[in-house]
Design a protein around this motif. Structure first.
Motif, short mmCIF file in Angstrom:
data_model
loop_
_atom_site.label_atom_id
_atom_site.label_comp_id
_atom_site.label_asym_id
_atom_site.label_seq_id
_atom_site.Cartn_x
_atom_site.Cartn_y
_atom_site.Cartn_z
N HIS A 283 5.72 -8.99 -6.81
CA HIS A 283 4.76 -7.88 -6.79
C HIS A 283 5.29 -6.72 -7.63
CE1 HIS A 283 2.62 -4.33 -5.23
NE2 HIS A 283 1.63 -5.15 -4.99
N HIS B 210 -3.05 -3.72 -10.50
CA HIS B 210 -3.76 -2.69 -9.74
C HIS B 210 -4.72 -1.95 -10.66
CE1 HIS B 210 -0.01 -3.42 -7.40
NE2 HIS B 210 -0.90 -3.51 -6.44
N HIS C 22 -4.20 -10.29 -4.82
CA HIS C 22 -3.58 -10.08 -3.51
C HIS C 22 -4.01 -11.15 -2.50
CE1 HIS C 22 -2.52 -6.31 -5.48
NE2 HIS C 22 -1.61 -6.12 -4.53
N PHE D 31 2.68 -5.04 5.21
CA PHE D 31 1.89 -5.21 3.98
C PHE D 31 0.95 -6.40 4.10
CE2 PHE D 31 1.26 -7.47 0.01
CZ PHE D 31 0.94 -6.49 -0.93
CU LIG Z 1 -0.38 -4.54 -4.68
#
Ligand SMILES: [Cu+2]
Length: 335
Positions: free
Chosen positions: A75, A83, A92, A263
């Protein structure tokens, strides 16, 4: 027996198509909200996450020691590409599904990736006084532990001058507390949290989710769920990240947020919201993508179903078309 060996030999020489055909999805694991899990199920999940931290890294990054680090590093290495693009939610989705697969296949976890419906905890009542959200999510035994110790917020460590950080140091209770859990990438650190109640509570409101869900097409929906980098406009994505990680914790750091075990529950929730939106018009929304290929390039080149996302050594390259259906293509789970 002999015939079987011949068949295998033949397969070895055949073109790639048959062997890359994804397996059929049978018995998809059912993802549930954390509080829908029994206490033994919660402990099994937490144990499996701890197992990833004791399973040897398979990636070639510097400083990744274990499988948990691997995900954070991938990531981190792609943050600037994944993003504020049209494929944010699908990248994601793929990432969380791959983490779920690692928990199941490498750590013997038999359940599904749970999610955290943050809107269930977002309350406006004690917005500026709450230090530790009163929720089973942060339970020290059957949850993820609570806030970090208070650390001073200074112009040096809080350059954007974001107000309301209530922690900032190492988590002191629960399975990921200081001395019992570290992230090794990019540098060794305890898990830090810096709850910002006003962001969590205002951005996490169900009404914020409802307005996302009212979007008419993929591109507008995708922009709404991700939000824009501003604290003036509430968005559900920022709620989980900055509500928990604030200024000084991993969850609030765009690069290293997967160093926060929550997360995967927060992004699991965003994925559940995506799937619920897709189901409003499944025939259309299993095939509809859009939004920019390049970050912030709204109005520029848009992604298509053939666009490929690549999570590298974790699971390789997959076209968006294979990530649209949670029970088809490369995916196999349900809500
Ligand atoms: Cu992310």
């Amino acid at each position: 027996m002999g015939a079987q060996i011949n068949d295998e030999a033949f397969e070895g020489f055949s073109v790639a198509a048959p062997s890359t055909r994804p397996p059929k999805c049978s018995n998809p694991p059912k993802r549930k909200e954390w509080r829908q899990l029994s206490k033994p199920q919660r402990l099994a999940y937490l144990d499996a996450v701890k197992c990833l931290t004791t399973t040897k890294s398979i990636t070639s990054f510097n400083n990744t020691l274990n499988r948990f680090d691997d995900f954070q590093a991938v990531h981190n290495s792609q943050t600037d590409q994944i993003h504020f693009v049209g494929f944010f939610i699908l990248w994601h989705r793929y990432f969380v599904a791959t983490y779920e697969k690692a928990l199941r296949e490498e750590c013997g976890y038999r359940g599904a990736q749970p999610y955290w419906n943050v809107s269930q905890d977002a309350t406006l009542t004690d917005i500026n006084t709450l230090r530790s959200f009163d929720t089973e999510i942060f339970d020290p035994r059957y949850g993820f532990g609570g806030n970090g110790e208070y650390a001073e917020h200074t112009p040096a460590n809080n350059p954007l001058n974001i107000s309301g950080g209530t922690g900032g140091g190492c988590v002191q209770d629960g399975p990921f507390r200081e001395g019992h859990f570290v992230t090794n990438f990019p540098t060794r650190s305890c898990l830090k949290r810096d709850f910002i109640p006003w962001i969590f509570n205002t951005f996490g409101q169900q009404s914020v989710v409802d307005s996302v869900q009212s979007q008419p097409d993929y591109a507008t929906w995708a922009l709404a769920i991700e939000g824009i980098p501003s604290f003036d406009v509430p968005n559900i994505h920022a709620s989980g990240h900055f509500g928990v990680g604030g200024v000084l914790g991993q969850a609030g750091n765009a690069y290293n947020s997967p160093g926060e075990p929550l997360f995967y529950l927060h992004h699991g929730n965003l994925d559940r919201i995506f799937w619920e939106w897709q189901q409003q018009d499944l025939a259309t929304r299993l095939r509809q993508v859009g939004g920019p290929v390049a970050p912030f390039d709204y109005g520029g080149v848009n992604v298509t179903l053939d666009f490929e996302v690549d999570i590298g050594e974790l699971s390789g390259r997959v076209p968006l078309s294979q990530l649209m259906d949670i029970k088809g293509g490369f995916l196999c789970y349900e809500y």
